[in-house]
Design a protein around this motif. Structure first.
Motif, PDB file in Angstrom:
ATOM      1  N   MET A  66       0.828  -1.210   0.000  1.00 47.49           N
ATOM      2  CA  MET A  66       0.000   0.000   0.000  1.00 47.49           C
ATOM      3  C   MET A  66       0.862   1.259   0.000  1.00 47.49           C
ATOM      4  O   MET A  66       0.557   2.225  -0.687  1.00 47.49           O
ATOM      5  CB  MET A  66      -0.945  -0.005   1.208  1.00 47.49           C
ATOM      6  N   ASN A  67       1.953   1.240   0.771  1.00 45.55           N
ATOM      7  CA  ASN A  67       2.860   2.398   0.790  1.00 45.55           C
ATOM      8  C   ASN A  67       3.496   2.625  -0.577  1.00 45.55           C
ATOM      9  O   ASN A  67       3.611   3.765  -1.033  1.00 45.55           O
ATOM     10  CB  ASN A  67       3.941   2.222   1.856  1.00 45.55           C
ATOM     11  N   GLU A  68       3.907   1.547  -1.229  1.00 36.69           N
ATOM     12  CA  GLU A  68       4.500   1.662  -2.561  1.00 36.69           C
ATOM     13  C   GLU A  68       3.477   2.185  -3.562  1.00 36.69           C
ATOM     14  O   GLU A  68       3.803   3.030  -4.406  1.00 36.69           O
ATOM     15  CB  GLU A  68       5.040   0.307  -3.015  1.00 36.69           C
ATOM     16  N   LEU A  69       2.246   1.715  -3.459  1.00 43.18           N
ATOM     17  CA  LEU A  69       1.180   2.174  -4.347  1.00 43.18           C
ATOM     18  C   LEU A  69       0.957   3.673  -4.170  1.00 43.18           C
ATOM     19  O   LEU A  69       0.908   4.438  -5.144  1.00 43.18           O
ATOM     20  CB  LEU A  69      -0.109   1.402  -4.047  1.00 43.18           C
ATOM     21  N   LYS A  70       0.857   4.103  -2.932  1.00 42.34           N
ATOM     22  CA  LYS A  70       0.626   5.525  -2.645  1.00 42.34           C
ATOM     23  C   LYS A  70       1.784   6.392  -3.157  1.00 42.34           C
ATOM     24  O   LYS A  70       1.553   7.451  -3.742  1.00 42.34           O
ATOM     25  CB  LYS A  70       0.438   5.720  -1.138  1.00 42.34           C
ATOM     26  N   GLN A  71       3.012   5.939  -2.946  1.00 36.63           N
ATOM     27  CA  GLN A  71       4.179   6.711  -3.415  1.00 36.63           C
ATOM     28  C   GLN A  71       4.203   6.812  -4.930  1.00 36.63           C
ATOM     29  O   GLN A  71       4.519   7.876  -5.476  1.00 36.63           O
ATOM     30  CB  GLN A  71       5.479   6.086  -2.885  1.00 36.63           C
ATOM     31  N   SER A  72       3.863   5.742  -5.614  1.00 40.10           N
ATOM     32  CA  SER A  72       3.833   5.778  -7.082  1.00 40.10           C
ATOM     33  C   SER A  72       2.806   6.793  -7.580  1.00 40.10           C
ATOM     34  O   SER A  72       3.064   7.548  -8.516  1.00 40.10           O
ATOM     35  CB  SER A  72       3.506   4.395  -7.652  1.00 40.10           C
ATOM     36  N   ILE A  73       1.648   6.813  -6.931  1.00 34.64           N
ATOM     37  CA  ILE A  73       0.600   7.761  -7.342  1.00 34.64           C
ATOM     38  C   ILE A  73       1.048   9.188  -7.060  1.00 34.64           C
ATOM     39  O   ILE A  73       0.884  10.073  -7.906  1.00 34.64           O
ATOM     40  CB  ILE A  73      -0.728   7.433  -6.638  1.00 34.64           C
ATOM     41  N   LYS A  74       1.640   9.420  -5.892  1.00 34.02           N
ATOM     42  CA  LYS A  74       2.108  10.772  -5.552  1.00 34.02           C
ATOM     43  C   LYS A  74       3.169  11.269  -6.522  1.00 34.02           C
ATOM     44  O   LYS A  74       3.260  12.456  -6.795  1.00 34.02           O
ATOM     45  CB  LYS A  74       2.665  10.799  -4.130  1.00 34.02           C
ATOM     46  N   LYS A  75       3.976  10.339  -7.058  1.00 31.77           N
ATOM     47  CA  LYS A  75       5.035  10.702  -8.013  1.00 31.77           C
ATOM     48  C   LYS A  75       4.531  10.679  -9.454  1.00 31.77           C
ATOM     49  O   LYS A  75       5.314  10.826 -10.379  1.00 31.77           O
ATOM     50  CB  LYS A  75       6.209   9.732  -7.877  1.00 31.77           C
ATOM     51  N   TYR A  76       3.216  10.484  -9.623  1.00 29.69           N
ATOM     52  CA  TYR A  76       2.593  10.421 -10.950  1.00 29.69           C
ATOM     53  C   TYR A  76       3.143   9.292 -11.803  1.00 29.69           C
ATOM     54  O   TYR A  76       3.156   9.367 -13.028  1.00 29.69           O
ATOM     55  CB  TYR A  76       2.704  11.766 -11.679  1.00 29.69           C
ATOM     56  N   GLN A  77       3.593   8.230 -11.166  1.00 31.88           N
ATOM     57  CA  GLN A  77       4.036   7.023 -11.869  1.00 31.88           C
ATOM     58  C   GLN A  77       2.821   6.105 -11.970  1.00 31.88           C
ATOM     59  O   GLN A  77       2.717   5.088 -11.289  1.00 31.88           O
ATOM     60  CB  GLN A  77       5.189   6.369 -11.117  1.00 31.88           C
ATOM     61  N   LYS A  79       1.459   4.206 -14.419  1.00 34.33           N
ATOM     62  CA  LYS A  79       1.563   2.843 -14.955  1.00 34.33           C
ATOM     63  C   LYS A  79       2.098   1.899 -13.889  1.00 34.33           C
ATOM     64  O   LYS A  79       1.604   0.787 -13.723  1.00 34.33           O
ATOM     65  CB  LYS A  79       2.479   2.801 -16.181  1.00 34.33           C
ATOM     66  N   ALA A  80       3.102   2.363 -13.153  1.00 38.78           N
ATOM     67  CA  ALA A  80       3.655   1.545 -12.067  1.00 38.78           C
ATOM     68  C   ALA A  80       2.598   1.318 -10.993  1.00 38.78           C
ATOM     69  O   ALA A  80       2.471   0.207 -10.469  1.00 38.78           O
ATOM     70  CB  ALA A  80       4.883   2.228 -11.465  1.00 38.78           C
ATOM     71  N   ALA A  81       1.814   2.347 -10.692  1.00 37.85           N
ATOM     72  CA  ALA A  81       0.760   2.217  -9.685  1.00 37.85           C
ATOM     73  C   ALA A  81      -0.297   1.210 -10.137  1.00 37.85           C
ATOM     74  O   ALA A  81      -0.764   0.398  -9.341  1.00 37.85           O
ATOM     75  CB  ALA A  81       0.117   3.579  -9.419  1.00 37.85           C
ATOM     76  N   LEU A  82      -0.654   1.253 -11.406  1.00 42.14           N
ATOM     77  CA  LEU A  82      -1.631   0.299 -11.930  1.00 42.14           C
ATOM     78  C   LEU A  82      -1.097  -1.132 -11.828  1.00 42.14           C
ATOM     79  O   LEU A  82      -1.815  -2.053 -11.426  1.00 42.14           O
ATOM     80  CB  LEU A  82      -1.998   0.649 -13.376  1.00 42.14           C
ATOM     81  N   ASN A  83       0.177  -1.313 -12.157  1.00 43.04           N
ATOM     82  CA  ASN A  83       0.802  -2.634 -12.026  1.00 43.04           C
ATOM     83  C   ASN A  83       0.801  -3.104 -10.575  1.00 43.04           C
ATOM     84  O   ASN A  83       0.522  -4.270 -10.294  1.00 43.04           O
ATOM     85  CB  ASN A  83       2.226  -2.625 -12.577  1.00 43.04           C
TER      86      ASN A  83
END
Length: 97
Positions: A66-77, A79-83
């Motif tokens: 969940m932390n990795e997902l949130k960080q990816s979204i905050k960084k506008y990554q 595609k990575a967040a979707l994965n």
């Protein structure tokens, strides 16, 4: 009636917020709408969904994901967040099947 000292709780425990425990299945159902928002490139709506989950206690085994997902979204990554979201679904979504 017991006073604070007799209750057996430390000061921090008495003042700690009471989090509701959420099951992995419920958590995934709350995250499901994020998939469409990520595909449409709407990170703010995804962050809103994540903020709604802050009142819940996330299962220990899912916190890092969940932390990795949130960080990816905050960084506008996105595609990575979707994965990451799809990985969460595949790892934890099949436990009840």
């Amino acid at each position: 009636m017991k006073n604070i000292e007799e209750s057996g709780l430390e000061e921090s425990e008495r003042n700690a917020p009471s989090y509701r425990i959420i099951s992995p299945e419920k958590l995934l159902s709350h995250l499901e709408p994020m998939k469409e928002q990520l595909k449409k490139r709407r990170p703010q709506k995804c962050l809103t969904i994540l903020e709604e989950l802050e009142d819940f206690s996330i299962p220990e085994n899912m916190r890092q994901h969940m932390n990795e997902l949130k960080q990816s979204i905050k960084k506008y990554q996105l595609k990575a967040a979707l994965n990451q979201l799809e990985n969460l679904s595949s790892i934890y979504g099949n436990s009840g099947s």
